[in-house]
Design a protein around this motif. Structure first.
Motif, mmCIF file in Angstrom:
data_model
loop_
_atom_site.group_PDB
_atom_site.id
_atom_site.type_symbol
_atom_site.label_atom_id
_atom_site.label_comp_id
_atom_site.label_asym_id
_atom_site.label_seq_id
_atom_site.Cartn_x
_atom_site.Cartn_y
_atom_site.Cartn_z
ATOM 1 N N TYR A 1 26.205 -12.139 39.171
ATOM 2 C CA TYR A 1 26.244 -12.929 40.401
ATOM 3 C C TYR A 1 27.431 -12.457 41.230
ATOM 4 N N GLU A 2 27.282 -12.553 42.530
ATOM 5 C CA GLU A 2 28.291 -12.026 43.451
ATOM 6 C C GLU A 2 28.663 -10.624 42.989
ATOM 7 N N ASP A 3 29.929 -10.367 42.703
ATOM 8 C CA ASP A 3 30.361 -9.060 42.185
ATOM 9 C C ASP A 3 30.816 -9.184 40.739
ATOM 10 N N LYS A 4 30.306 -10.200 40.021
ATOM 11 C CA LYS A 4 30.785 -10.478 38.675
ATOM 12 C C LYS A 4 29.664 -10.309 37.646
ATOM 13 N N ILE A 5 30.084 -10.023 36.422
ATOM 14 C CA ILE A 5 29.165 -9.962 35.285
ATOM 15 C C ILE A 5 29.811 -10.742 34.147
ATOM 16 N N ASP A 6 29.093 -11.711 33.611
ATOM 17 C CA ASP A 6 29.572 -12.492 32.477
ATOM 18 C C ASP A 6 28.625 -12.294 31.302
ATOM 19 N N THR A 7 29.188 -12.236 30.106
ATOM 20 C CA THR A 7 28.393 -12.135 28.891
ATOM 21 C C THR A 7 28.628 -13.403 28.079
ATOM 22 N N LEU A 8 27.529 -14.039 27.689
ATOM 23 C CA LEU A 8 27.608 -15.291 26.951
ATOM 24 C C LEU A 8 26.774 -15.208 25.682
ATOM 25 N N SER A 9 27.183 -15.965 24.680
ATOM 26 C CA SER A 9 26.331 -16.105 23.502
ATOM 27 C C SER A 9 25.418 -17.301 23.774
ATOM 28 N N ILE A 10 24.201 -17.212 23.278
ATOM 29 C CA ILE A 10 23.241 -18.296 23.466
ATOM 30 C C ILE A 10 22.776 -18.758 22.089
ATOM 31 N N SER A 11 22.846 -20.058 21.888
ATOM 32 C CA SER A 11 22.448 -20.655 20.621
ATOM 33 C C SER A 11 21.409 -21.746 20.914
ATOM 34 N N TRP A 12 20.195 -21.537 20.419
ATOM 35 C CA TRP A 12 19.102 -22.483 20.663
ATOM 36 C C TRP A 12 19.129 -23.585 19.609
ATOM 37 N N LYS A 13 19.280 -24.827 20.051
ATOM 38 C CA LYS A 13 19.235 -25.989 19.156
ATOM 39 C C LYS A 13 17.781 -26.290 18.800
ATOM 40 N N ASP A 14 16.919 -26.229 19.800
ATOM 41 C CA ASP A 14 15.470 -26.373 19.649
ATOM 42 C C ASP A 14 14.844 -25.719 20.876
ATOM 43 N N ASN A 15 13.555 -25.882 21.090
ATOM 44 C CA ASN A 15 12.892 -25.203 22.209
ATOM 45 C C ASN A 15 13.317 -25.724 23.589
ATOM 46 N N PHE A 16 14.003 -26.852 23.646
ATOM 47 C CA PHE A 16 14.338 -27.442 24.940
ATOM 48 C C PHE A 16 15.840 -27.625 25.161
ATOM 49 N N ASN A 17 16.656 -27.247 24.199
ATOM 50 C CA ASN A 17 18.104 -27.409 24.308
ATOM 51 C C ASN A 17 18.807 -26.178 23.743
ATOM 52 N N ILE B 1 21.289 -13.307 38.425
ATOM 53 C CA ILE B 1 20.301 -12.571 37.640
ATOM 54 C C ILE B 1 20.735 -12.657 36.177
ATOM 55 N N ILE B 2 19.824 -13.057 35.310
ATOM 56 C CA ILE B 2 20.122 -13.265 33.893
ATOM 57 C C ILE B 2 19.239 -12.363 33.046
ATOM 58 N N THR B 3 19.848 -11.719 32.067
ATOM 59 C CA THR B 3 19.105 -10.940 31.070
ATOM 60 C C THR B 3 19.404 -11.543 29.707
ATOM 61 N N ARG B 4 18.336 -11.911 28.987
ATOM 62 C CA ARG B 4 18.497 -12.483 27.638
ATOM 63 C C ARG B 4 17.873 -11.559 26.613
ATOM 64 N N GLN B 5 18.618 -11.332 25.551
ATOM 65 C CA GLN B 5 18.127 -10.531 24.433
ATOM 66 C C GLN B 5 18.801 -11.066 23.180
ATOM 67 N N ASP B 6 17.999 -11.445 22.206
ATOM 68 C CA ASP B 6 18.510 -12.013 20.961
ATOM 69 C C ASP B 6 19.438 -13.187 21.267
ATOM 70 N N SER B 7 20.698 -13.077 20.855
ATOM 71 C CA SER B 7 21.634 -14.189 21.044
ATOM 72 C C SER B 7 22.608 -13.932 22.199
ATOM 73 N N LEU B 8 22.275 -12.977 23.089
ATOM 74 C CA LEU B 8 23.135 -12.665 24.235
ATOM 75 C C LEU B 8 22.470 -13.000 25.559
ATOM 76 N N GLN B 9 23.281 -13.450 26.492
ATOM 77 C CA GLN B 9 22.830 -13.667 27.858
ATOM 78 C C GLN B 9 23.843 -13.002 28.774
ATOM 79 N N ILE B 10 23.380 -12.118 29.649
ATOM 80 C CA ILE B 10 24.241 -11.444 30.618
ATOM 81 C C ILE B 10 23.884 -11.973 31.996
ATOM 82 N N GLU B 11 24.895 -12.462 32.716
ATOM 83 C CA GLU B 11 24.690 -13.040 34.041
ATOM 84 C C GLU B 11 25.375 -12.170 35.089
#
Length: 123
Positions: free
Chosen positions: A56-72, A44-54
């Protein structure tokens, strides 16, 4: 005059056929799911601004997301726990559907490509 009207009608037809369903901007925020697959659990993924929270199983990871363009875009773990977690994950959107997209993911400079599908569940 008849040719001008015909060209005008064709131009209006093309412009009015713009399909917002295929616009990838709607995948930049919201809640998503990556279905369970071979070798991995449902995520399960939640995206807000430049953050993505994932989640899965019993884990939670927080990642930064940087959009290069609309497809990458690139994901990077905020608090990496292992050496492989330090490598960025490069994502390429390969196919867009109404409420989902298919993607290819590459970790770091690896030659291994993981394919998957992300489904939007809420805005």
């Amino acid at each position: 005059m008849k040719k001008i009207i015909t060209i005008f009608v064709l131009l209006i037809s093309v412009v009015s056929c713009k399909n917002d369903e295929l616009n990838p901007d709607r995948f930049k925020t919201g809640t998503f799911e990556i279905p369970e697959g071979k070798g991995y659990e449902k995520t399960i993924i939640t995206r807000q601004d430049s953050l993505q929270i994932e989640k899965y199983e019993d884990k939670i990871d927080t990642l930064s997301i940087s959009w290069k363009d609309n497809f990458n875009y690139t994901l990077k773990m905020i608090n990496p726990k292992t050496a492989i977690d330090e490598d960025p994950i490069h994502i390429k959107i390969t196919r867009i559907q109404k409420d989902s997209y298919e993607f290819e993911a590459v970790i770091g400079h690896s030659n291994y490509v993981q394919k998957g599908k992300l489904i939007k569940t809420t805005n």
